[in-house]
Write a protein that holds these residues in place. Structure first.
Motif, PDB file in Angstrom:
ATOM      1  N   GLU A 175       0.826  -1.211   0.000  1.00  0.00           N
ATOM      2  CA  GLU A 175       0.000   0.000   0.000  1.00  0.00           C
ATOM      3  C   GLU A 175       0.860   1.261   0.000  1.00  0.00           C
ATOM      4  N   ARG A 176       2.156   1.078  -0.146  1.00  0.00           N
ATOM      5  CA  ARG A 176       3.060   2.223  -0.030  1.00  0.00           C
ATOM      6  C   ARG A 176       2.891   3.252  -1.154  1.00  0.00           C
ATOM      7  N   PRO A 177       2.786   2.851  -2.417  1.00  0.00           N
ATOM      8  CA  PRO A 177       2.731   3.865  -3.478  1.00  0.00           C
ATOM      9  C   PRO A 177       1.409   4.641  -3.479  1.00  0.00           C
ATOM     10  N   VAL A 178       1.526   5.935  -3.706  1.00  0.00           N
ATOM     11  CA  VAL A 178       0.375   6.801  -3.940  1.00  0.00           C
ATOM     12  C   VAL A 178       0.638   7.511  -5.267  1.00  0.00           C
ATOM     13  N   PHE A 179      -0.176   7.228  -6.260  1.00  0.00           N
ATOM     14  CA  PHE A 179       0.018   7.802  -7.587  1.00  0.00           C
ATOM     15  C   PHE A 179      -0.894   9.012  -7.753  1.00  0.00           C
ATOM     16  N   ILE A 180      -0.274  10.162  -8.047  1.00  0.00           N
ATOM     17  CA  ILE A 180      -1.020  11.396  -8.272  1.00  0.00           C
ATOM     18  C   ILE A 180      -0.981  11.684  -9.767  1.00  0.00           C
ATOM     19  N   VAL A 181      -2.139  11.617 -10.413  1.00  0.00           N
ATOM     20  CA  VAL A 181      -2.192  11.734 -11.869  1.00  0.00           C
ATOM     21  C   VAL A 181      -3.133  12.871 -12.274  1.00  0.00           C
TER      22      VAL A 181
ATOM     23  N   HIS B 270       1.339  12.323 -16.328  1.00  0.00           N
ATOM     24  CA  HIS B 270       0.886  11.486 -17.438  1.00  0.00           C
ATOM     25  C   HIS B 270       0.855  10.003 -17.108  1.00  0.00           C
ATOM     26  N   ASN B 271       1.062   9.660 -15.850  1.00  0.00           N
ATOM     27  CA  ASN B 271       0.773   8.288 -15.442  1.00  0.00           C
ATOM     28  C   ASN B 271      -0.710   7.975 -15.592  1.00  0.00           C
ATOM     29  N   PHE B 272      -1.533   9.000 -15.910  1.00  0.00           N
ATOM     30  CA  PHE B 272      -2.945   8.691 -16.169  1.00  0.00           C
ATOM     31  C   PHE B 272      -3.086   7.729 -17.344  1.00  0.00           C
ATOM     32  N   MET B 273      -2.050   7.696 -18.209  1.00  0.00           N
ATOM     33  CA  MET B 273      -2.069   6.737 -19.311  1.00  0.00           C
ATOM     34  C   MET B 273      -1.690   5.331 -18.843  1.00  0.00           C
ATOM     35  N   ASN B 274      -1.049   5.226 -17.678  1.00  0.00           N
ATOM     36  CA  ASN B 274      -0.538   3.944 -17.190  1.00  0.00           C
ATOM     37  C   ASN B 274      -1.363   3.384 -16.040  1.00  0.00           C
ATOM     38  N   VAL B 275      -2.518   3.982 -15.776  1.00  0.00           N
ATOM     39  CA  VAL B 275      -3.308   3.581 -14.615  1.00  0.00           C
ATOM     40  C   VAL B 275      -3.699   2.109 -14.680  1.00  0.00           C
ATOM     41  N   GLY B 276      -3.977   1.592 -15.865  1.00  0.00           N
ATOM     42  CA  GLY B 276      -4.337   0.181 -15.976  1.00  0.00           C
ATOM     43  C   GLY B 276      -3.230  -0.725 -15.475  1.00  0.00           C
ATOM     44  N   MET B 277      -1.997  -0.441 -15.877  1.00  0.00           N
ATOM     45  CA  MET B 277      -0.864  -1.244 -15.431  1.00  0.00           C
ATOM     46  C   MET B 277      -0.593  -1.032 -13.951  1.00  0.00           C
ATOM     47  N   ILE B 278      -0.763   0.199 -13.493  1.00  0.00           N
ATOM     48  CA  ILE B 278      -0.568   0.490 -12.065  1.00  0.00           C
ATOM     49  C   ILE B 278      -1.530  -0.343 -11.230  1.00  0.00           C
TER      50      ILE B 278
ATOM     51  N   ARG C 187      -3.074   3.586  -3.776  1.00  0.00           N
ATOM     52  CA  ARG C 187      -4.014   4.692  -3.907  1.00  0.00           C
ATOM     53  C   ARG C 187      -3.696   5.486  -5.178  1.00  0.00           C
ATOM     54  N   ILE C 188      -4.747   5.894  -5.871  1.00  0.00           N
ATOM     55  CA  ILE C 188      -4.591   6.753  -7.041  1.00  0.00           C
ATOM     56  C   ILE C 188      -5.395   8.019  -6.796  1.00  0.00           C
ATOM     57  N   ILE C 189      -4.712   9.151  -6.870  1.00  0.00           N
ATOM     58  CA  ILE C 189      -5.357  10.450  -6.700  1.00  0.00           C
ATOM     59  C   ILE C 189      -5.394  11.134  -8.058  1.00  0.00           C
ATOM     60  N   HIS C 190      -6.594  11.487  -8.478  1.00  0.00           N
ATOM     61  CA  HIS C 190      -6.761  12.148  -9.773  1.00  0.00           C
ATOM     62  C   HIS C 190      -7.018  13.633  -9.544  1.00  0.00           C
ATOM     63  N   CYS C 191      -6.109  14.470 -10.044  1.00  0.00           N
ATOM     64  CA  CYS C 191      -6.239  15.924  -9.891  1.00  0.00           C
ATOM     65  C   CYS C 191      -6.961  16.506 -11.095  1.00  0.00           C
ATOM     66  N   MET C 192      -7.984  17.297 -10.826  1.00  0.00           N
ATOM     67  CA  MET C 192      -8.769  17.920 -11.895  1.00  0.00           C
ATOM     68  C   MET C 192      -8.800  19.431 -11.684  1.00  0.00           C
TER      69      MET C 192
ATOM     70  N   LEU D 240     -11.737   0.444 -12.946  1.00  0.00           N
ATOM     71  CA  LEU D 240     -10.634   0.230 -11.997  1.00  0.00           C
ATOM     72  C   LEU D 240     -11.083  -0.504 -10.737  1.00  0.00           C
ATOM     73  N   PRO D 241     -10.275  -1.484 -10.309  1.00  0.00           N
ATOM     74  CA  PRO D 241     -10.581  -2.173  -9.054  1.00  0.00           C
ATOM     75  C   PRO D 241      -9.851  -1.552  -7.856  1.00  0.00           C
ATOM     76  N   VAL D 242      -9.063  -0.484  -8.080  1.00  0.00           N
ATOM     77  CA  VAL D 242      -8.257   0.087  -6.991  1.00  0.00           C
ATOM     78  C   VAL D 242      -8.943   1.325  -6.433  1.00  0.00           C
ATOM     79  N   LYS D 243      -8.416   1.775  -5.266  1.00  0.00           N
ATOM     80  CA  LYS D 243      -8.964   2.963  -4.618  1.00  0.00           C
ATOM     81  C   LYS D 243      -8.617   4.208  -5.438  1.00  0.00           C
ATOM     82  N   PHE D 244      -9.601   5.042  -5.629  1.00  0.00           N
ATOM     83  CA  PHE D 244      -9.503   6.147  -6.572  1.00  0.00           C
ATOM     84  C   PHE D 244     -10.133   7.369  -5.915  1.00  0.00           C
ATOM     85  N   TYR D 245      -9.371   8.455  -5.830  1.00  0.00           N
ATOM     86  CA  TYR D 245      -9.921   9.672  -5.220  1.00  0.00           C
ATOM     87  C   TYR D 245      -9.665  10.834  -6.166  1.00  0.00           C
TER      88      TYR D 245
END
Length: 730
Positions: free
Chosen positions: A481-487, A576-584, A592-597, A643-648
């Motif tokens: 659970e260590r990585p937090v991806f901000i995309v 631009h890891n938003f393009m790699n979210v599937g692999m992530i 955790r994936i945080i999507h900034c809008m 996505l099956p992962v946590k997404f905020y």
């Protein structure tokens, strides 16, 4: 030429008799003093000349020669105004001597009074129309003022009567080049050679002058000619390599550096040239090795430490970059590249006053200053049109030539300044000019925004990463659970979001990590090497659990190298890891994936205004950045469905409006206990290299919300692509 030489023998015609020879014995003694004084001035013995002049003023109180030598002595001592006064006295005593006017003109030139100097030389020409010295000096003044064709005319007249004067030949060749007459300059070399000018020396002199002014394409012609004279000449080989780097031909440059190294494997010039080749090709690890070797061979050369600091900065090693800059400045306190790099380091630290101080020390010492201005005005906020715009434009106009990349940086800087001055029309003009140049630069590097290709990649992700795909692969990957991806799109608030999360004592902000892209592109290259034809993401369905875990383990190991063992959350804010979210999601189902809008137009306009370090080709065109944003929205809509992962999702405008509520939700989503430090994110001391370096050092502010509105009349292509009306408030 030194000012002393200008004022003495080189300003006289070869057979000119400066001091008349007397016939009576008493006058002969005074004559001897005059000659001795003249010789003392010529040999730099100013003390002896001063003593003789003290006597001569008594012996000859109204003598024009004494006044002239008085002026020469004052000039040699740096008292140019006094020199001019004495020389004017000499002219008053004897207005028929052209040489007095010539020396006065030299004094005026030293005082920066070019107009007076030209007027005085023209007066001298009326007295002696054929004087080679007067024509040469007038040619120098006209060249200084940018009137190169006129300077060519006077050099030609000087050479007509004194064809054997090497310095005039060199100045003449330079003037032809500066007048845009390169072929004429090369054609006249043979004639110059006949009169004693060493051909290869002249070629090197003009070629180096061209290099210093970023005219690499022209310099190539001169060094090619020099290599025709002597194909093994070290200076010619190294200079040709440097010129080829300047015109972005690193492979060709490499040949010339290798040729030198075949003769001497420890040639520092060639090794540093190899480093420059690697830097231009993005091979920074190899460049570091070459520069470290340079430092072994020449530990007192400051430039090598500065160049190595730039590589450390690129590799996010701020401590090493700072250490190397300071070492460079110990060796050479005025090295502009070290001050410029140290300014960038201080900027990432958030030490803006120190950064501005170092930027100021670099100004006026670099041939290409556009990048300095662009960096400076990203953090300098107290500006005015009268001061700052005038300074930028005057510096740009003062440059005789400028490279495309430097001109691009100037335009970005001017766009930023006019943006701060609330002048959107002028800001847009300069941003468009900058982006056109950036587009050309990126195209030359192979980076082109292809709309069809962008849409095909989105389609491939949609086809592969489906609900069924993830359902069939439950339980694969790492349980970390260590990585937090901000995309999100660049300029959408990713830096601010990371700054907030990393303010928590149990979190670490790693910045924009290229690691995920490196893993994916590395696997693609390995498959291609084995004969495979599938790019990412087409090969993802072929992966087994072991391969997926290997990807995850390599990524986690990289986080450990950066953050150590203690932080339980580590953020990666590569937008631009938003393009790699599937692999992530496949590698880290518990991540955790945080999507900034952010407002689409604010986001796209901010991208268009930014001189990105990364090759974001879409950002150079208003319509393309709008198209890219629509593709980003399309893929994010897909991830929300599958996505099956946590997404905020963080809406920038909501964060600005209700900082504490959104921040608490964000920290809770990351699985961290609340800490008030997250509300004081701007107080955190950490290095930030992105364009938001200034903003995230400030408390939350609302100035960036709906910032696009004043630009609406000038960004129609973008608005059309986004499907947004200029009057749209939503």
């Amino acid at each position: 030429m030194s000012k002393r030489a200008e004022l003495l023998s080189s300003t006289r015609d070869p057979n000119a008799q400066t001091i008349a020879r007397p016939s009576d014995p008493k006058a002969a003694g005074i004559h001897r003093k005059l000659l001795d004084c003249q010789k003392a001035l010529e040999t730099g013995k100013l003390g002896a000349a001063g003593k003789l002049l003290d006597e001569l003023r008594v012996d000859l109180p109204g003598n024009a020669d004494v006044r002239q030598m008085d002026g020469i002595l004052a000039h040699r001592q740096g008292n140019h105004e006094e020199a001019a006064a004495r020389l004017r006295e000499a002219i008053k005593i004897d207005p028929t001597r052209a040489q007095h006017y010539l020396n006065l003109a030299v004094a005026y030139r030293a005082m920066g009074q070019a107009g007076d100097a030209q007027e005085t030389l023209r007066a001298a020409l009326r007295l002696d129309p054929n004087s080679p010295a007067i024509h040469r000096n007038l040619g120098n003044l006209l060249s200084d003022s940018g009137d190169f064709e006129a300077s060519v005319t006077h050099y030609e007249k000087s050479l007509k009567t004194r064809p054997g004067h090497s310095e005039t030949w060199l100045n003449y060749l330079f003037a032809l080049v500066r007048a845009g007459r390169l072929k004429d300059s090369l054609a006249r070399l043979s004639e110059a050679e006949e009169h004693g000018v060493e051909r290869i020396q002249a070629l090197h002199a003009v070629g180096q002058w061209l290099l210093q002014r970023a005219r690499g394409a022209d310099a190539v012609a001169y060094f090619a000619e020099a290599l025709q004279v002597d194909e093994g000449n070290r200076e010619s080989l190294l200079s040709m390599g440097t010129a080829l780097i300047q015109v972005e031909r690193p492979k060709d440059a490499d040949f010339f550096f290798d040729t030198v190294l075949e003769e001497n494997p420890d040639d520092v010039g060639a090794i540093s040239g190899k480093a420059a080749v690697c830097i231009q090709q993005g091979r920074h690890g190899e460049a570091r090795t070459y520069l470290e070797r340079c430092i072994e061979l020449a530990p007192k050369v400051a430039k090598f430490y500065g160049d190595l600091a730039a590589i450390a900065f690129r590799q996010d090693d701020m401590d090493e970059a700072e250490r190397l800059c300071r070492r460079a400045l110990e060796l050479n306190p005025d090295l502009p590249s070290a001050h410029s790099m140290l300014a960038s380091v201080e900027k990432t630290h958030g030490n803006f006053e120190a950064a501005i101080e170092h930027f100021d020390k670099a100004f006026g010492k670099l041939q290409q200053e556009g990048g300095l201005f662009n960096n400076l005005y990203s953090i300098k906020k107290d500006i005015s049109e009268e001061d700052d715009v005038a300074v930028i434009l005057s510096r740009l106009e003062a440059q005789e030539t400028t490279s495309k990349s430097d001109l691009m940086a100037y335009n970005y800087a001017l766009g930023g300044v006019f943006d701060q001055l609330n002048s959107p029309e002028r800001a847009t003009f300069y941003y468009k000019a900058a982006n056109e140049l950036r587009r050309i630069e990126l195209k030359a590097q192979g980076h082109i925004y292809n709309r069809d290709q962008a849409e095909k990649i989105i389609q491939a992700n949609e086809n592969i990463f489906t609900l069924e795909f993830f359902e069939a692969r439950k339980g694969l990957g790492s349980d970390s659970e260590r990585p937090v991806f901000i995309v999100g799109m660049p300029r959408s608030g990713t830096t601010l979001t990371e700054q907030i999360v990393s303010s928590h004592p149990q979190a670490f902000g790693a910045g924009e990590l290229p690691k995920m892209n490196e893993l994916l592109s590395g696997h693609t290259r390995a498959l291609m090497a084995d004969g495979g034809q599938k790019p990412y993401p087409l090969w993802v369905p072929d992966l087994g659990d072991e391969q997926i875990r290997e990807f995850a383990d390599k990524y986690l190991e990289h986080l450990k190298e950066l953050a150590g063992e203690n932080p339980i959350r580590v953020t990666d804010k590569m937008p631009h890891n938003f393009m790699n979210v599937g692999m992530i999601a496949l590698m880290f189902p518990n991540a955790r994936i945080i999507h900034c809008m952010r407002d689409p137009v604010d986001t796209c306009l901010s991208c268009f205004r930014q001189n990105f370090a990364m090759p974001h080709a879409y950002s150079t065109n208003l319509a393309d950045v709008g198209h890219h944003h629509r593709q980003y929205q399309r893929i994010m809509a897909h991830w929300r469905k599958v996505l099956p992962v946590k997404f905020y999702e963080v809406q920038y405008e909501e964060l600005v409006k209700d900082q504490e509520r959104v921040t608490r939700e964000l920290i809770d989503f990351c699985g961290l206990e609340w800490d008030d430090a997250c509300l004081r994110f701007n107080e955190q001391k950490r290095d930030i290299k992105t364009a938001s370096v200034w903003q995230v050092r400030q408390p939350i502010y609302k100035q960036s919300v709906k910032k696009w509105k004043p630009y609406a009349p000038y960004i129609g292509e973008m608005l059309d692509e986004l499907g947004i009306s200029a009057s749209d408030e939503n």
